[in-house]
Design an enzyme around this catalytic site. Structure first.
Site, PDB file in Angstrom:
ATOM      1  N   ALA A 198     -41.376  31.820  -8.394  1.00  0.00           N
ATOM      2  CA  ALA A 198     -40.993  30.861  -9.428  1.00  0.00           C
ATOM      3  C   ALA A 198     -41.912  30.950 -10.648  1.00  0.00           C
ATOM      4  O   ALA A 198     -42.886  31.709 -10.677  1.00  0.00           O
ATOM      5  CB  ALA A 198     -40.996  29.452  -8.851  1.00  0.00           C
ATOM      6  N   HIS A 199     -41.597  30.128 -11.647  1.00  0.00           N
ATOM      7  CA  HIS A 199     -42.307  30.192 -12.927  1.00  0.00           C
ATOM      8  C   HIS A 199     -43.790  29.855 -12.780  1.00  0.00           C
ATOM      9  O   HIS A 199     -44.182  28.990 -12.019  1.00  0.00           O
ATOM     10  CB  HIS A 199     -41.651  29.308 -13.988  1.00  0.00           C
ATOM     11  CG  HIS A 199     -41.454  27.884 -13.593  1.00  0.00           C
ATOM     12  ND1 HIS A 199     -40.590  27.060 -14.263  1.00  0.00           N
ATOM     13  CD2 HIS A 199     -41.986  27.132 -12.617  1.00  0.00           C
ATOM     14  CE1 HIS A 199     -40.615  25.862 -13.721  1.00  0.00           C
ATOM     15  NE2 HIS A 199     -41.454  25.877 -12.729  1.00  0.00           N
ATOM     16  N   ASN A 200     -44.581  30.623 -13.521  1.00  0.00           N
ATOM     17  CA  ASN A 200     -46.033  30.416 -13.643  1.00  0.00           C
ATOM     18  C   ASN A 200     -46.812  30.645 -12.357  1.00  0.00           C
ATOM     19  O   ASN A 200     -47.977  30.250 -12.244  1.00  0.00           O
ATOM     20  CB  ASN A 200     -46.341  29.020 -14.204  1.00  0.00           C
ATOM     21  CG  ASN A 200     -45.784  28.837 -15.598  1.00  0.00           C
ATOM     22  OD1 ASN A 200     -44.793  28.129 -15.788  1.00  0.00           O
ATOM     23  ND2 ASN A 200     -46.386  29.506 -16.571  1.00  0.00           N
ATOM     24  N   ARG A 255     -39.658  33.849 -15.332  1.00  0.00           N
ATOM     25  CA  ARG A 255     -40.584  33.738 -16.456  1.00  0.00           C
ATOM     26  C   ARG A 255     -41.260  32.372 -16.447  1.00  0.00           C
ATOM     27  O   ARG A 255     -40.763  31.419 -15.848  1.00  0.00           O
ATOM     28  CB  ARG A 255     -39.861  33.986 -17.775  1.00  0.00           C
ATOM     29  CG  ARG A 255     -38.854  32.952 -18.164  1.00  0.00           C
ATOM     30  CD  ARG A 255     -37.974  33.387 -19.358  1.00  0.00           C
ATOM     31  NE  ARG A 255     -38.736  34.004 -20.406  1.00  0.00           N
ATOM     32  CZ  ARG A 255     -38.743  35.335 -20.654  1.00  0.00           C
ATOM     33  NH1 ARG A 255     -38.036  36.155 -19.914  1.00  0.00           N
ATOM     34  NH2 ARG A 255     -39.468  35.824 -21.642  1.00  0.00           N
ATOM     35  N   GLN A 299     -37.528  27.822 -20.942  1.00  0.00           N
ATOM     36  CA  GLN A 299     -38.640  28.558 -20.338  1.00  0.00           C
ATOM     37  C   GLN A 299     -39.240  29.481 -21.402  1.00  0.00           C
ATOM     38  O   GLN A 299     -38.662  30.512 -21.751  1.00  0.00           O
ATOM     39  CB  GLN A 299     -38.146  29.347 -19.133  1.00  0.00           C
ATOM     40  CG  GLN A 299     -37.473  28.467 -18.080  1.00  0.00           C
ATOM     41  CD  GLN A 299     -38.434  27.479 -17.423  1.00  0.00           C
ATOM     42  OE1 GLN A 299     -39.283  27.861 -16.630  1.00  0.00           O
ATOM     43  NE2 GLN A 299     -38.294  26.201 -17.755  1.00  0.00           N
TER      44      GLN A 299
END
Length: 347
Positions: free
Chosen positions: A243-245, A222, A202
């Site tokens: 969650a990511h993004n 991240r 990540q």
């Protein structure tokens, strides 16, 4: 339980809210309480009509309420168009949370030599501040908290005990991170080769805007490549997973146990009720409200209130409905055949 650490007068309370009042301005006020429990030295508030029944018998020293209910109030009143906002403003006057932060580094803390601490910053016992970290003025790092390498925390930000801010995280001004939350942990990224999983590094970070609050036990992952972005004045309750993004717009609020899958975008001024789930790669436009325990699997492009799922009912009734739910597709097909037959027979 209402704590009283100092006493104000009714006149002081009215000045703080910038509203007129009736009654004795010298009346001492030592705390806040509900309409039912308040005594003569406490202020109560009425923001929900469900509690209007308690107004006539209240013993409060004063009540914060809407002008529509002023004539029903038997005690001194403070009239506001938004009584709940008035209560919020008063709550800070009687906040029992101790503020004994001493600027500087506790002897039991570990702070990297190249970390930069702004004026008045406080690093409490057993906290760790890693290399390259920048703490703005007045930042408080609570006991046992960790700030990872190269992270930046804006002025007035507070980490309560045992918060983890991972490497390369950027946090704005006046942010509050409650105990146990994790900002910038790895997103859930894996590739399957047919027999097992391979971790995807990540490589992004997390950016929190100004005036954000994150509740205890919540996680903001991240980004896989770019950053996970949380806008200004976003309020995140406890046990929330982002969650990511993911991107969340300014002034949005997420209640407890919300889960948002990767790369979803939530607009400005959105509200997600407790237990809401958002699938990945969706977009919610500005001004969307999703009621508790709803599952959103498609993007929402028009502001408004959205719901899914069913409310609780007696088990035997729910079991019958569950059976009917399984039959819906067959019933729809039969209905379509009947309509075609009817339309064909009418010609």
């Amino acid at each position: 339980m209402t704590h009283a650490f100092h006493s104000l007068t009714l006149a002081d309370i009215a000045r703080h809210l910038d509203v007129p009042f009736d009654g004795n301005g010298r009346t001492p006020i030592r705390g806040l309480a509900t309409l039912r429990d308040a005594g003569p030295d406490q202020v109560a508030f009425l923001a929900n009509r469900a509690y209007l029944k308690d107004l006539a018998d209240t013993r409060a020293g004063a009540v914060v309420l809407h002008p529509d209910h002023g004539h029903e109030c038997p005690v001194p009143r403070l009239e506001l168009d938004n009584p709940y906002l008035g209560y919020a403003r008063l709550s800070g006057l009687f906040d029992p949370v101790p503020r004994r932060d001493q600027p500087g580094i506790h002897p039991a803390a570990v702070v990297a030599d190249d970390a930069r601490l702004g004026e008045g910053a406080c690093v409490a016992a057993n906290a760790v501040v890693e290399s390259g970290v920048v703490l703005g003025s007045g930042v408080v790092i609570g006991p046992g908290s960790v700030v990872g390498a190269d992270s930046v925390l804006g002025e007035g930000t507070r980490l309560h005990a045992n918060v983890t801010v991972c490497h390369g995280v950027v946090i704005g001004r006046r942010v509050i991170l409650q105990s146990g939350c994790v900002i910038g942990g790895d997103g859930f990224g894996f590739a399957h080769d047919g027999s097992g999983w391979h971790k995807i590094a990540q490589l992004g970070g997390v950016v929190l805007g100004d005036d954000v609050e994150v509740g205890s036990g919540s996680s903001i992952d991240r980004g896989a490549l770019g950053d996970t972005l949380i806008g200004d004045d976003v309020k995140i309750d406890s046990q929330v997973q982002i969650a990511h993004n993911v991107r969340i717009g300014d002034h949005s609020a997420l209640a407890g146990c919300v889960g948002i899958a990767g790369s979803t975008r939530v607009g400005r001024h959105c509200m997600l009720g407790g237990g809401v789930g958002l699938s990945g790669h969706l977009t919610l436009c500005d001004g969307v409200q999703v009621t508790g325990m709803s599952l959103v699997t498609n993007s929402i492009h028009a502001p408004g209130v959205y719901s899914s799922g069913t409310g609780a009912m007696e088990n035997h009734q729910w079991r019958k409905n569950a059976v009917r739910f399984k039959q819906l597709d067959d019933m729809a097909r039969r209905l379509t055949r009947l309509e075609k037959h009817r339309d064909g027979g009418s010609r």
